[in-house]
Design a protein around this motif. Structure first.
Motif, short mmCIF file in Angstrom:
data_model
loop_
_atom_site.label_atom_id
_atom_site.label_comp_id
_atom_site.label_asym_id
_atom_site.label_seq_id
_atom_site.Cartn_x
_atom_site.Cartn_y
_atom_site.Cartn_z
N SER A 69 0.87 -1.24 0.04
CA SER A 69 -0.13 -0.07 0.00
C SER A 69 0.83 1.08 0.02
O SER A 69 2.08 1.22 0.29
CB SER A 69 -0.84 -0.03 1.14
N PRO A 70 0.34 2.45 -0.31
CA PRO A 70 0.87 3.71 -0.48
C PRO A 70 1.66 3.63 1.12
O PRO A 70 1.10 3.42 1.91
CB PRO A 70 0.21 4.77 -0.79
N PRO A 71 2.78 4.53 1.06
CA PRO A 71 3.43 4.79 2.65
C PRO A 71 2.64 5.81 3.28
O PRO A 71 2.08 6.56 2.54
CB PRO A 71 4.82 5.43 2.19
N THR A 72 2.31 5.52 4.63
CA THR A 72 1.51 6.60 5.23
C THR A 72 2.64 7.75 5.77
O THR A 72 1.84 8.63 6.43
CB THR A 72 1.06 5.89 6.58
N GLU A 73 3.74 7.75 5.90
CA GLU A 73 4.57 8.56 6.02
C GLU A 73 5.80 8.60 5.00
O GLU A 73 6.11 7.53 4.41
CB GLU A 73 4.99 8.41 7.42
N ARG A 74 6.52 9.58 5.27
CA ARG A 74 7.82 9.70 4.51
C ARG A 74 8.80 10.29 5.37
O ARG A 74 8.51 11.15 6.37
CB ARG A 74 7.66 10.61 3.12
N GLU A 75 10.15 10.29 4.79
CA GLU A 75 11.40 10.71 5.95
C GLU A 75 12.02 11.55 4.85
O GLU A 75 12.13 11.32 3.67
CB GLU A 75 11.98 9.84 6.59
N ASP A 76 12.89 12.60 5.40
CA ASP A 76 13.64 13.32 4.80
C ASP A 76 14.87 12.55 4.11
O ASP A 76 15.42 11.71 4.94
CB ASP A 76 14.21 14.57 5.55
N ALA A 77 15.49 12.85 2.84
CA ALA A 77 16.45 12.01 2.43
C ALA A 77 17.98 12.39 3.06
O ALA A 77 18.83 11.60 2.91
CB ALA A 77 16.60 12.10 0.73
N ALA A 78 18.02 13.61 3.42
CA ALA A 78 19.29 14.32 3.81
C ALA A 78 19.99 13.58 5.06
O ALA A 78 21.02 12.99 4.84
CB ALA A 78 19.29 15.73 4.26
N PRO A 79 19.15 13.13 5.95
CA PRO A 79 19.63 12.15 7.17
C PRO A 79 20.17 10.70 6.53
O PRO A 79 21.09 10.25 6.85
CB PRO A 79 18.83 12.01 8.13
N VAL A 80 19.35 10.30 5.63
CA VAL A 80 19.59 8.94 4.84
C VAL A 80 20.66 8.93 4.10
O VAL A 80 21.72 8.15 4.23
CB VAL A 80 18.29 8.54 4.25
N ARG A 81 21.09 10.14 3.31
CA ARG A 81 22.33 10.36 2.51
C ARG A 81 23.52 10.54 3.44
O ARG A 81 24.45 9.90 3.20
CB ARG A 81 22.24 11.61 1.62
N PHE A 82 23.28 11.05 4.44
CA PHE A 82 24.62 11.14 5.61
C PHE A 82 24.97 9.79 6.00
O PHE A 82 26.07 9.49 6.11
CB PHE A 82 24.23 12.01 6.63
N SER A 83 23.88 9.08 6.33
CA SER A 83 24.02 7.70 7.05
C SER A 83 24.72 6.81 5.97
O SER A 83 25.69 5.79 6.06
CB SER A 83 22.87 6.90 7.34
#
Length: 149
Positions: A69-83
């Motif tokens: 199903s479509p996601p119920t939330e999204r997260e910012d890409a910047a912290p993921v790119r840093f990780s």
């Protein structure tokens, strides 16, 4: 790192972490510096080009996401790119260790990356994202201190 990355489906981030966990565990079991080098490339693509260009998120978007199903939330890409950048650094250090005969360095660097990937995959806890948030707060606090001086 680009501020123009679209928000990410956190399930895709965890999927990528799960695949990284498997690869890093195989590296620890086999001592393969070349496999770790390949994982470093995966981390580099996600960190420098962005998650939409990295292979694991691409697999998620094409094979897994259409069945969910479509996601119920999204997260910012910047912290993921840093990780992913942090993972890249550990993978490069580990690769150098394995390929130059400094196996202990390879094992330790790979183990650190494995722990971080596993925590994200299993529990949704992103160590790199937490580091990003701490650095962002520190920078903001420092800039505020400088503005009042």
């Amino acid at each position: 790192m680009s501020a123009t990355d679209p928000p990410l489906d956190p399930r895709g981030v965890r999927f990528a972490a799960a695949l990284s966990t498997v690869v890093l565990a195989v590296v620890l079991l086999t001592g393969s510096g070349w496999l770790l080098a390949a994982q470093a490339v995966v981390f580099a693509l996600a960190a420098f080009a962005g998650p939409r260009f990295a292979p694991y998120p691409l697999l998620f978007r094409t094979l897994v996401a259409p069945r969910l199903s479509p996601p119920t939330e999204r997260e910012d890409a910047a912290p993921v790119r840093f990780s992913q950048l942090v993972g890249f650094v550990f993978a490069v250090v580990g690769t150098v260790g394995y390929l130059t005969g400094l196996s202990v360095l390879g094992v330790v660097a790979t183990a650190f990356a494995l722990v971080a990937a596993f925590l994200n995959a299993a529990f949704g806890f992103c160590l790199g994202c937490e580091m990003y948030a701490l650095l962002h707060r520190f920078r903001t606090h420092r800039n505020q201190q400088g503005a009042t001086a």
